[in-house]
Motif scaffolding. Structure first.
Motif, mmCIF file in Angstrom:
data_model
loop_
_atom_site.group_PDB
_atom_site.id
_atom_site.type_symbol
_atom_site.label_atom_id
_atom_site.label_comp_id
_atom_site.label_asym_id
_atom_site.label_seq_id
_atom_site.Cartn_x
_atom_site.Cartn_y
_atom_site.Cartn_z
ATOM 1 N N CYS A 84 37.315 29.198 37.431
ATOM 2 C CA CYS A 84 36.295 30.191 37.108
ATOM 3 C C CYS A 84 36.361 31.309 38.123
ATOM 4 C CB CYS A 84 34.892 29.567 37.078
ATOM 5 S SG CYS A 84 34.232 29.139 38.708
ATOM 6 N N GLY A 85 35.767 32.444 37.784
ATOM 7 C CA GLY A 85 35.709 33.565 38.710
ATOM 8 C C GLY A 85 36.140 34.884 38.110
ATOM 9 N N ILE A 86 36.802 34.847 36.953
ATOM 10 C CA ILE A 86 37.202 36.075 36.273
ATOM 11 C C ILE A 86 36.235 36.346 35.128
ATOM 12 C CG2 ILE A 86 38.985 37.210 34.883
ATOM 13 C CD1 ILE A 86 41.083 35.624 36.388
ATOM 14 N N VAL A 87 35.744 37.558 35.043
ATOM 15 C CA VAL A 87 34.906 37.996 33.924
ATOM 16 C C VAL A 87 35.734 38.987 33.116
ATOM 17 C CG1 VAL A 87 32.762 39.119 33.224
ATOM 18 C CG2 VAL A 87 32.817 37.691 35.293
ATOM 19 N N LEU A 88 36.022 38.657 31.873
ATOM 20 C CA LEU A 88 36.852 39.514 31.039
ATOM 21 C C LEU A 88 36.122 40.789 30.630
ATOM 22 C CD1 LEU A 88 38.411 36.794 28.692
ATOM 23 C CD2 LEU A 88 39.492 37.902 30.657
ATOM 24 N N ALA A 89 36.901 41.825 30.372
ATOM 25 C CA ALA A 89 36.315 43.078 29.906
ATOM 26 C C ALA A 89 35.638 42.873 28.562
ATOM 27 C CB ALA A 89 37.406 44.138 29.774
ATOM 28 N N ARG A 90 34.570 43.610 28.336
ATOM 29 C CA ARG A 90 33.859 43.541 27.052
ATOM 30 C C ARG A 90 33.303 44.925 26.729
ATOM 31 N NH1 ARG A 90 29.486 38.948 26.116
ATOM 32 N NH2 ARG A 90 31.435 37.734 26.104
ATOM 33 N N GLY A 91 33.738 45.463 25.577
ATOM 34 C CA GLY A 91 33.297 46.803 25.222
ATOM 35 C C GLY A 91 33.745 47.806 26.270
ATOM 36 N N GLU A 92 32.807 48.586 26.770
ATOM 37 C CA GLU A 92 33.129 49.573 27.794
ATOM 38 C C GLU A 92 33.048 49.006 29.202
ATOM 39 O OE1 GLU A 92 30.681 52.971 27.236
ATOM 40 O OE2 GLU A 92 31.543 53.508 25.279
ATOM 41 N N ARG A 93 32.597 47.773 29.332
ATOM 42 C CA ARG A 93 32.501 47.156 30.653
ATOM 43 C C ARG A 93 33.860 46.630 31.082
ATOM 44 N NH1 ARG A 93 30.135 41.408 30.893
ATOM 45 N NH2 ARG A 93 32.353 41.046 30.535
ATOM 46 N N PRO A 94 34.342 47.017 32.257
ATOM 47 C CA PRO A 94 35.661 46.544 32.702
ATOM 48 C C PRO A 94 35.621 45.088 33.136
ATOM 49 C CG PRO A 94 34.603 47.814 34.431
ATOM 50 C CD PRO A 94 33.706 47.917 33.223
ATOM 51 N N GLY A 95 36.783 44.472 33.183
ATOM 52 C CA GLY A 95 36.866 43.124 33.736
ATOM 53 C C GLY A 95 36.593 43.147 35.230
ATOM 54 N N LEU A 96 36.083 42.046 35.750
ATOM 55 C CA LEU A 96 35.767 41.979 37.175
ATOM 56 C C LEU A 96 35.842 40.529 37.638
ATOM 57 C CD1 LEU A 96 32.586 40.820 37.144
ATOM 58 C CD2 LEU A 96 32.149 43.172 36.444
ATOM 59 N N TYR A 97 35.620 40.335 38.928
ATOM 60 C CA TYR A 97 35.592 38.996 39.513
ATOM 61 C C TYR A 97 34.167 38.673 39.952
ATOM 62 C CZ TYR A 97 40.579 40.031 39.793
ATOM 63 O OH TYR A 97 41.873 40.399 39.509
ATOM 64 N N ASP A 98 33.782 37.406 39.818
ATOM 65 C CA ASP A 98 32.413 37.014 40.160
ATOM 66 C C ASP A 98 32.417 35.598 40.722
ATOM 67 O OD1 ASP A 98 29.735 36.499 40.427
ATOM 68 O OD2 ASP A 98 29.214 36.846 38.320
ATOM 69 N N LEU A 99 32.362 35.500 42.054
ATOM 70 C CA LEU A 99 32.262 34.199 42.710
ATOM 71 C C LEU A 99 30.917 34.037 43.415
ATOM 72 C CD1 LEU A 99 35.842 33.628 44.193
ATOM 73 C CD2 LEU A 99 34.842 32.662 42.116
ATOM 74 N N ARG A 100 29.869 34.628 42.836
ATOM 75 C CA ARG A 100 28.530 34.325 43.337
ATOM 76 C C ARG A 100 28.220 32.862 43.045
ATOM 77 N NH1 ARG A 100 25.495 39.303 40.468
ATOM 78 N NH2 ARG A 100 27.007 38.664 38.884
#
Length: 316
Positions: A84-100
């Motif tokens: 886990c840790g990758i957030v895929l792009a969706r619509g106009e929102r770019p992909g990013l990383y999230d390790l909160r």
């Protein structure tokens, strides 16, 4: 639950399960294909399966969960790791990383639900998140372990300082680092021999990462170890053609497959690298059987010949 195996010589990567990534849901044919892939893996001595919550946008885990539900005895015979840790792009929102920390816990819970299991044998943090607070990450991992939801932890695509920084806040040992490693992707190996040469600066691989893992008992897993078939059927460059010919000759001499030779080259390294093969073709999975069940049968000289042929240049 019986603790399943997690120390295979070879791991089956499940990125290709669940049908097209852009499909809304998986089909009965996708479940059947997953069953065939799992059966081929087990027949070949592979009992550890590698997932990530983004694979197939969740469908890879969901299809695998369907396979597990159809055979209740299967879970006790296999190891499952996910990332886990990758957030895929969706619509106009770019992909990013999230390790909160809260995100890690939530996404593990979602993975367990899709897989229809109550525990992950291994959780890997998929990519470094520059905004991650290592204390927050460690608290989440400790909580997941204390609840019995994850047995062990590792990372993916991280270098030695990143591993050390996180480990400093963890009482649990980081067990795995998964990196791209193959006869085609050799920068991890070149780093160790290009010291004090002009080519060193251009190599780019983070120095000391392999040595750090060796020194601290962090197992190295290799993703894309077959290099998209560059040495077993799909060659483009002169170096790839020459290496493929050498791979074929060595396979014939060892009465094995070209896929096995390519994987043995990784496994022959002192780090005892564990390849994560990404194919879901039963035929190609079975072509890797000898890499899953036997020690690498490459001599010192043959191992170097493969390396030098693939790099297309003599060693410095």
């Amino acid at each position: 639950m019986t603790t399943p195996p997690t120390t295979d010589r070879l791991v089956l990567g499940c990125m290709g399960l669940g049908g097209p990534w852009d499909a809304e849901s998986y089909t009965a044919a996708d479940v059947e294909a997953a069953e065939h892939a799992v059966a081929a893996a087990l027949d070949s001595g592979i009992t550890t399966f590698d997932h990530a919550d983004i694979y197939g946008r969740g469908k890879a885990e969901a299809v695998f969960g369907e396979v597990l539900s159809r055979d209740p005895s299967l879970r006790a015979r296999i190891g499952i790791q996910s990332k886990c840790g990758i957030v895929l792009a969706r619509g106009e929102r770019p992909g990013l990383y999230d390790l909160r920390g809260a995100s890690i816990v939530r996404r593990v819970e979602e993975t367990l639900s899709r897989l229809r299991t109550d525990v992950l044998d291994t959780l890997l943090l998929h990519r470094p998140d520059p905004l991650a607070d290592p204390e927050d990450v460690a608290e989440a991992l400790h909580s997941l372990h204390a609840q019995g939801l994850v047995r062990r932890f590792g990372v993916s695509n991280m270098n030695a300082p990143q591993i050390a920084r996180l480990q400093a806040h963890l009482s649990l040992p980081l067990a795995v680092d998964q990196l791209e490693m193959s006869l085609a992707r050799r920068d991890w190996l070149e780093d160790g021999v290009l010291v004090n040469t002009p080519a060193s600066a251009a190599n780019g691989f983070p120095a000391g990462t392999v040595e750090h893992c060796l020194a601290h008992g962090v197992a190295l897993q290799a993703w894309a170890p077959l290099a998209q078939g560059r040495f077993t059927g799909r060659q483009e460059t002169a170096e790839e053609h020459a290496t493929a010919a050498l791979v074929t000759r060595l396979a014939e001499a060892r009465d094995t497959t070209p896929e096995t030779i390519v994987l043995w080259w990784l496994q022959r390294h002192p780090a005892r690298i564990v390849p994560v093969i990404g194919t879901t073709s039963p035929t190609r999975i079975r072509a890797c059987r000898d890499a899953a069940t036997t020690e690498p049968r490459l001599t010192h000289e043959e191992w170097y010949e493969l390396w030098i042929t693939a790099r297309g240049l003599p060693l410095p």
